[in-house]
Design an enzyme around this catalytic site. Sequence first.
Site, PDB file in Angstrom:
ATOM      1  N   SER A   1     -11.676  -1.296   5.890  1.00 18.16           N
ATOM      2  CA  SER A   1     -12.203  -2.944   5.447  1.00 18.16           C
ATOM      3  C   SER A   1     -11.267  -3.171   6.278  1.00 18.16           C
ATOM      4  O   SER A   1     -10.996  -4.573   5.238  1.00 18.16           O
ATOM      5  CB  SER A   1     -10.916  -2.397   3.977  1.00 18.16           C
ATOM      6  OG  SER A   1     -12.746  -1.866   3.290  1.00 18.16           O
TER       7      SER A   1
ATOM      8  N   LYS B   1     -13.019  -6.044   6.887  1.00 17.37           N
ATOM      9  CA  LYS B   1     -13.452  -7.814   5.978  1.00 17.37           C
ATOM     10  C   LYS B   1     -12.817  -9.089   6.233  1.00 17.37           C
ATOM     11  O   LYS B   1     -12.671 -10.208   6.109  1.00 17.37           O
ATOM     12  CB  LYS B   1     -12.842  -6.870   5.164  1.00 17.37           C
ATOM     13  CG  LYS B   1     -13.784  -6.473   4.240  1.00 17.37           C
ATOM     14  CD  LYS B   1     -13.657  -5.528   2.651  1.00 17.37           C
ATOM     15  CE  LYS B   1     -13.829  -4.475   2.215  1.00 17.37           C
ATOM     16  NZ  LYS B   1     -14.106  -3.547   2.268  1.00 17.37           N
TER      17      LYS B   1
ATOM     18  N   SER C   1     -10.809  -4.348  -2.127  1.00 18.42           N
ATOM     19  CA  SER C   1     -11.889  -4.230  -0.682  1.00 18.42           C
ATOM     20  C   SER C   1     -12.892  -3.456  -1.728  1.00 18.42           C
ATOM     21  O   SER C   1     -13.708  -2.957  -1.340  1.00 18.42           O
ATOM     22  CB  SER C   1     -11.129  -3.001  -0.039  1.00 18.42           C
ATOM     23  OG  SER C   1     -11.495  -2.753   0.879  1.00 18.42           O
TER      24      SER C   1
END
Length: 395
Positions: free
Chosen positions: A103, A106, A161
Amino acid sequence: MKIGYSFRAAASACVLCAASVLLPASPVAAAGGAGTDPGARERPAEAPMPQPALLEREGTQVRLRAGAPQTPELSALSWLVADADTGEVLAAHNAHARLAPASTLKTLFALTVLPSAPGGTQHTVSRRELTGIGEGSSLVGVVPGHTYRVSDLWRGVFLNSGNDAVHVLAALNGGWEHTARQMQAKARALGALDTHVVSPDGYDADGQVSSAYDLAVFGRVGLRNPDFARYCSTAHATFPGNDGTRFEIANTNRLLTGADGVAPYPGLIGVKNGYTTNAGNTLIAAARRDGRTLVATVMHPQQGGGLQVYEEARELLDWGFDAADRVDPVGSLDALRPVAHGTRLAAPAEPRTAPESDWPQTGAIAGAAGLGAAGLGLGAVLARLRRRSHRITRG
């Protein structure tokens, strides 16, 4: 043998031509003021420049001066620590190793999509926008048929997340595949040549990779965006529930919140953590101390449990603050671009708790930290030159 120097010579000519475009991106100048940026720190004139390909080498790269502390012994497959203001890389280990990012990808998603998804707008989520979320994904609790402020969705991305929030924001941006292509182009424009985007949320996918170097680039550029900086530094917030109420959400970055027995890091200002079975634990962490901001990336520690990534990042940041004035840089997060010293970070100094209402709109800061249209265009040229140089081989 590989011929790489010709690329760097050509790139140097490019950056000299562009220097007059990049350097005026001072926040003071952008605001119509005068004087020098008090946050800018010039490299001492006597400091030797690093070898062009130093960060391409395997193993730990550091250039210690007399009396400098040794780098910490870490178990991560790859790590890097850099000065976020100047872009100078203080030390790194396998900086360009291509690994699954989880993640932390991101951050690139946010850099790409934030301009097209301002926080003040509202959106009613459709069931179609929530299809295709990977099994076992982290979720913030987005419900089809519910109307959300886009700022709530962004807090769901940065704090929880939430892959559900990512899917909705990607739909607003033109769709999943379109967003992946945009992210890929953004990475190339920033000189992040190790990154290959398949799934915008960072979910494990064949061929999806990044590197400690690229993640540090994304974190550093993100901190120059006021909205990114606010989201990534928010420790606690609320998220809309089904019945008109709001429920508490907390940032999963334990260095920010101090959760699960991890001591919060003094001066931490974000940025993003991640975990998947394939990637292991990954982390981009930035902290400010005595006017200096460092960004550190840690990818896939090989020892300890799930919290080891935070302790190794802590060691890197501690070392960086201690050693920053006693090492010579081993590279730059600006790739081969000259360091633009007149750019300051937009991140708040301390973790934040989000207000119930949306954040007020803020003005653009210093051409997004000196990486405006001219800088991005130059990054694309450098990316093409670098790819060309790697294709020239003999013997």
